[in-house]
Design a protein around this motif. Sequence first.
Motif, PDB file in Angstrom:
ATOM      1  N   VAL A  40      -4.784  -2.332  14.999  1.00 37.76           N
ATOM      2  CA  VAL A  40      -4.442  -3.096  13.797  1.00 37.76           C
ATOM      3  C   VAL A  40      -3.323  -4.079  14.120  1.00 37.76           C
ATOM      4  O   VAL A  40      -2.549  -3.877  15.048  1.00 37.76           O
ATOM      5  CB  VAL A  40      -4.017  -2.186  12.625  1.00 37.76           C
ATOM      6  N   ASP A  41      -3.250  -5.167  13.332  1.00 33.29           N
ATOM      7  CA  ASP A  41      -2.292  -6.232  13.620  1.00 33.29           C
ATOM      8  C   ASP A  41      -1.088  -6.229  12.682  1.00 33.29           C
ATOM      9  O   ASP A  41      -0.240  -7.114  12.754  1.00 33.29           O
ATOM     10  CB  ASP A  41      -2.982  -7.594  13.564  1.00 33.29           C
ATOM     11  N   ALA A  42      -1.019  -5.236  11.781  1.00 28.78           N
ATOM     12  CA  ALA A  42       0.075  -5.172  10.811  1.00 28.78           C
ATOM     13  C   ALA A  42      -0.051  -3.865  10.041  1.00 28.78           C
ATOM     14  O   ALA A  42      -0.867  -3.003  10.391  1.00 28.78           O
ATOM     15  CB  ALA A  42       0.019  -6.367   9.858  1.00 28.78           C
ATOM     16  N   VAL A  43       0.743  -3.739   8.981  1.00 32.55           N
ATOM     17  CA  VAL A  43       0.651  -2.573   8.100  1.00 32.55           C
ATOM     18  C   VAL A  43      -0.247  -2.929   6.918  1.00 32.55           C
ATOM     19  O   VAL A  43      -0.090  -3.997   6.308  1.00 32.55           O
ATOM     20  CB  VAL A  43       2.046  -2.139   7.593  1.00 32.55           C
ATOM     21  N   TYR A  44      -1.186  -2.049   6.599  1.00 32.93           N
ATOM     22  CA  TYR A  44      -2.099  -2.237   5.475  1.00 32.93           C
ATOM     23  C   TYR A  44      -2.003  -1.031   4.544  1.00 32.93           C
ATOM     24  O   TYR A  44      -1.524   0.032   4.941  1.00 32.93           O
ATOM     25  CB  TYR A  44      -3.545  -2.365   5.974  1.00 32.93           C
ATOM     26  N   ASP A  45      -2.506  -1.203   3.314  1.00 33.23           N
ATOM     27  CA  ASP A  45      -2.503  -0.081   2.378  1.00 33.23           C
ATOM     28  C   ASP A  45      -3.696   0.850   2.591  1.00 33.23           C
ATOM     29  O   ASP A  45      -3.821   1.883   1.952  1.00 33.23           O
ATOM     30  CB  ASP A  45      -2.469  -0.569   0.926  1.00 33.23           C
ATOM     31  N   ASP A  46      -4.592   0.447   3.514  1.00 30.62           N
ATOM     32  CA  ASP A  46      -5.741   1.266   3.894  1.00 30.62           C
ATOM     33  C   ASP A  46      -6.164   0.836   5.298  1.00 30.62           C
ATOM     34  O   ASP A  46      -5.649  -0.158   5.820  1.00 30.62           O
ATOM     35  CB  ASP A  46      -6.884   1.097   2.883  1.00 30.62           C
ATOM     36  N   ASP A  47      -7.090   1.550   5.886  1.00 34.11           N
ATOM     37  CA  ASP A  47      -7.544   1.207   7.230  1.00 34.11           C
ATOM     38  C   ASP A  47      -8.394  -0.058   7.179  1.00 34.11           C
ATOM     39  O   ASP A  47      -9.500  -0.046   6.625  1.00 34.11           O
ATOM     40  CB  ASP A  47      -8.369   2.362   7.809  1.00 34.11           C
ATOM     41  N   PRO A  48      -7.917  -1.179   7.750  1.00 36.12           N
ATOM     42  CA  PRO A  48      -8.683  -2.432   7.683  1.00 36.12           C
ATOM     43  C   PRO A  48      -9.966  -2.397   8.511  1.00 36.12           C
ATOM     44  O   PRO A  48     -10.859  -3.223   8.304  1.00 36.12           O
ATOM     45  CB  PRO A  48      -7.697  -3.465   8.244  1.00 36.12           C
ATOM     46  N   THR A  94     -12.131  -0.018   8.382  1.00 30.52           N
ATOM     47  CA  THR A  94     -13.188   0.575   7.565  1.00 30.52           C
ATOM     48  C   THR A  94     -13.225  -0.007   6.156  1.00 30.52           C
ATOM     49  O   THR A  94     -14.233   0.118   5.464  1.00 30.52           O
ATOM     50  CB  THR A  94     -12.999   2.106   7.463  1.00 30.52           C
ATOM     51  N   ASN A  95     -12.112  -0.631   5.740  1.00 32.10           N
ATOM     52  CA  ASN A  95     -12.025  -1.213   4.404  1.00 32.10           C
ATOM     53  C   ASN A  95     -11.631  -2.692   4.498  1.00 32.10           C
ATOM     54  O   ASN A  95     -10.456  -3.008   4.646  1.00 32.10           O
ATOM     55  CB  ASN A  95     -11.002  -0.449   3.560  1.00 32.10           C
ATOM     56  N   PRO A  96     -12.592  -3.605   4.416  1.00 29.06           N
ATOM     57  CA  PRO A  96     -12.299  -5.041   4.539  1.00 29.06           C
ATOM     58  C   PRO A  96     -11.360  -5.557   3.444  1.00 29.06           C
ATOM     59  O   PRO A  96     -10.751  -6.614   3.599  1.00 29.06           O
ATOM     60  CB  PRO A  96     -13.676  -5.702   4.424  1.00 29.06           C
ATOM     61  N   SER A  97     -11.233  -4.807   2.333  1.00 22.48           N
ATOM     62  CA  SER A  97     -10.380  -5.240   1.223  1.00 22.48           C
ATOM     63  C   SER A  97      -8.947  -4.697   1.328  1.00 22.48           C
ATOM     64  O   SER A  97      -8.149  -4.882   0.401  1.00 22.48           O
ATOM     65  CB  SER A  97     -10.998  -4.781  -0.107  1.00 22.48           C
ATOM     66  N   ALA A  98      -8.630  -4.053   2.432  1.00 27.21           N
ATOM     67  CA  ALA A  98      -7.294  -3.482   2.596  1.00 27.21           C
ATOM     68  C   ALA A  98      -6.242  -4.586   2.526  1.00 27.21           C
ATOM     69  O   ALA A  98      -6.412  -5.674   3.069  1.00 27.21           O
ATOM     70  CB  ALA A  98      -7.202  -2.750   3.926  1.00 27.21           C
ATOM     71  N   LYS A  99      -5.156  -4.290   1.811  1.00 29.69           N
ATOM     72  CA  LYS A  99      -4.078  -5.273   1.622  1.00 29.69           C
ATOM     73  C   LYS A  99      -3.110  -5.244   2.804  1.00 29.69           C
ATOM     74  O   LYS A  99      -2.633  -4.194   3.208  1.00 29.69           O
ATOM     75  CB  LYS A  99      -3.311  -4.959   0.334  1.00 29.69           C
ATOM     76  N   LYS A 100      -2.822  -6.432   3.309  1.00 27.37           N
ATOM     77  CA  LYS A 100      -1.893  -6.571   4.436  1.00 27.37           C
ATOM     78  C   LYS A 100      -0.491  -6.873   3.910  1.00 27.37           C
ATOM     79  O   LYS A 100      -0.308  -7.694   3.018  1.00 27.37           O
ATOM     80  CB  LYS A 100      -2.356  -7.697   5.370  1.00 27.37           C
ATOM     81  N   PHE A 101       0.502  -6.207   4.466  1.00 22.97           N
ATOM     82  CA  PHE A 101       1.893  -6.424   4.078  1.00 22.97           C
ATOM     83  C   PHE A 101       2.612  -7.284   5.121  1.00 22.97           C
ATOM     84  O   PHE A 101       2.574  -6.972   6.309  1.00 22.97           O
ATOM     85  CB  PHE A 101       2.639  -5.096   3.939  1.00 22.97           C
ATOM     86  N   ASN A 149       7.639   5.822   0.043  1.00 27.16           N
ATOM     87  CA  ASN A 149       7.101   6.071  -1.296  1.00 27.16           C
ATOM     88  C   ASN A 149       5.597   5.839  -1.379  1.00 27.16           C
ATOM     89  O   ASN A 149       4.891   6.541  -2.111  1.00 27.16           O
ATOM     90  CB  ASN A 149       7.821   5.193  -2.324  1.00 27.16           C
ATOM     91  N   LEU A 150       5.122   4.855  -0.630  1.00 26.59           N
ATOM     92  CA  LEU A 150       3.690   4.544  -0.664  1.00 26.59           C
ATOM     93  C   LEU A 150       2.890   5.388   0.332  1.00 26.59           C
ATOM     94  O   LEU A 150       1.660   5.347   0.318  1.00 26.59           O
ATOM     95  CB  LEU A 150       3.473   3.051  -0.366  1.00 26.59           C
ATOM     96  N   GLY A 151       3.596   6.117   1.195  1.00 23.82           N
ATOM     97  CA  GLY A 151       2.902   6.958   2.174  1.00 23.82           C
ATOM     98  C   GLY A 151       2.016   6.160   3.103  1.00 23.82           C
ATOM     99  O   GLY A 151       0.863   6.538   3.356  1.00 23.82           O
ATOM    100  N   LEU A 152       2.540   5.059   3.627  1.00 21.99           N
ATOM    101  CA  LEU A 152       1.715   4.127   4.403  1.00 21.99           C
ATOM    102  C   LEU A 152       1.407   4.619   5.818  1.00 21.99           C
ATOM    103  O   LEU A 152       0.553   4.065   6.492  1.00 21.99           O
ATOM    104  CB  LEU A 152       2.403   2.759   4.470  1.00 21.99           C
ATOM    105  N   GLY A 153       2.121   5.615   6.303  1.00 24.66           N
ATOM    106  CA  GLY A 153       1.783   6.185   7.599  1.00 24.66           C
ATOM    107  C   GLY A 153       2.114   5.295   8.776  1.00 24.66           C
ATOM    108  O   GLY A 153       1.504   5.420   9.846  1.00 24.66           O
ATOM    109  N   VAL A 154       3.053   4.368   8.608  1.00 22.93           N
ATOM    110  CA  VAL A 154       3.472   3.512   9.723  1.00 22.93           C
ATOM    111  C   VAL A 154       4.065   4.375  10.827  1.00 22.93           C
ATOM    112  O   VAL A 154       3.762   4.218  12.004  1.00 22.93           O
ATOM    113  CB  VAL A 154       4.522   2.481   9.248  1.00 22.93           C
ATOM    114  N   MET A 155       4.944   5.260  10.440  1.00 17.48           N
ATOM    115  CA  MET A 155       5.533   6.268  11.325  1.00 17.48           C
ATOM    116  C   MET A 155       5.866   7.480  10.458  1.00 17.48           C
ATOM    117  O   MET A 155       5.829   7.375   9.229  1.00 17.48           O
ATOM    118  CB  MET A 155       6.774   5.722  12.047  1.00 17.48           C
TER     119      MET A 155
END
Length: 236
Positions: A164-172, A174-181, A191-197
């Motif tokens: 992946v090339d950034a942090v998303y709210d879902d796996d990009p 498998t989910n083309p609509s995932a939001k990129k931050f 708080n969002l549980g994004l799983g970055v680390m």
Amino acid sequence: MTPRFKRIILKLSGEALAGKAGFGIDPDVLVCIAQQVKELKKENIQTAIVVGGGNIWRGAEANARGMDRATADHMGMLATVINGLALQDALEQNHVDTRVQSAVDMRQMAEPYIRRRAIRHLEKGRVVIFAAGTGNPYFSTDTAAALRAAEIEAEAILLAKGKVDAVYDDDPNTNPSAKKFAELTYLEVLNLGLGVMDSTAASLCMDNNIPLIVFQLKSGNILKAVMGEKIGTFIS
């Protein structure tokens, strides 16, 4: 351009070293990393590296199947040493002086981790690879990167991802609509549980004001991140 940071921790996942195969160590990926780190050296950027071991062994999966957690994590530490030695060889073949420091004593293969010695290596222009995580089970290599960054007073952690090339709210993937931050705070990550680390690592970075840049491990991206170009996700 003037580098945005002068001393950094480059965090590499084991999966990133595996390349397209998904396991083991891809020699082409090692060459790509070594060439990019060499570019950092030309800019006099002090570089330390923390590498994971998921391309060889995943302790969490073994634990889920019934293996003792401490034993599984110790095996994962050994995997990070294997990756660290491979990375050291690739760097030195590119004429980059490198030292591997292990949190677990294995003097025949690596120096023991000593904070002041690590800083001295960096000041002399050497790359330092921190292997074996923190030396303790139950702590990830993300936590090791945050801890070492605080100890050596690194100005940022660069988290290079393989898929992946950034942090998303879902796996990009498998989910083309995932939001990129583009930017996040550590509180938002938690708080969002994004799983970055993991939460321990994120809290350690937040408490010590260490920014994190998440981006994809591609040619030229490491230098772009250090130079302050808009790339991936910036977390502070």
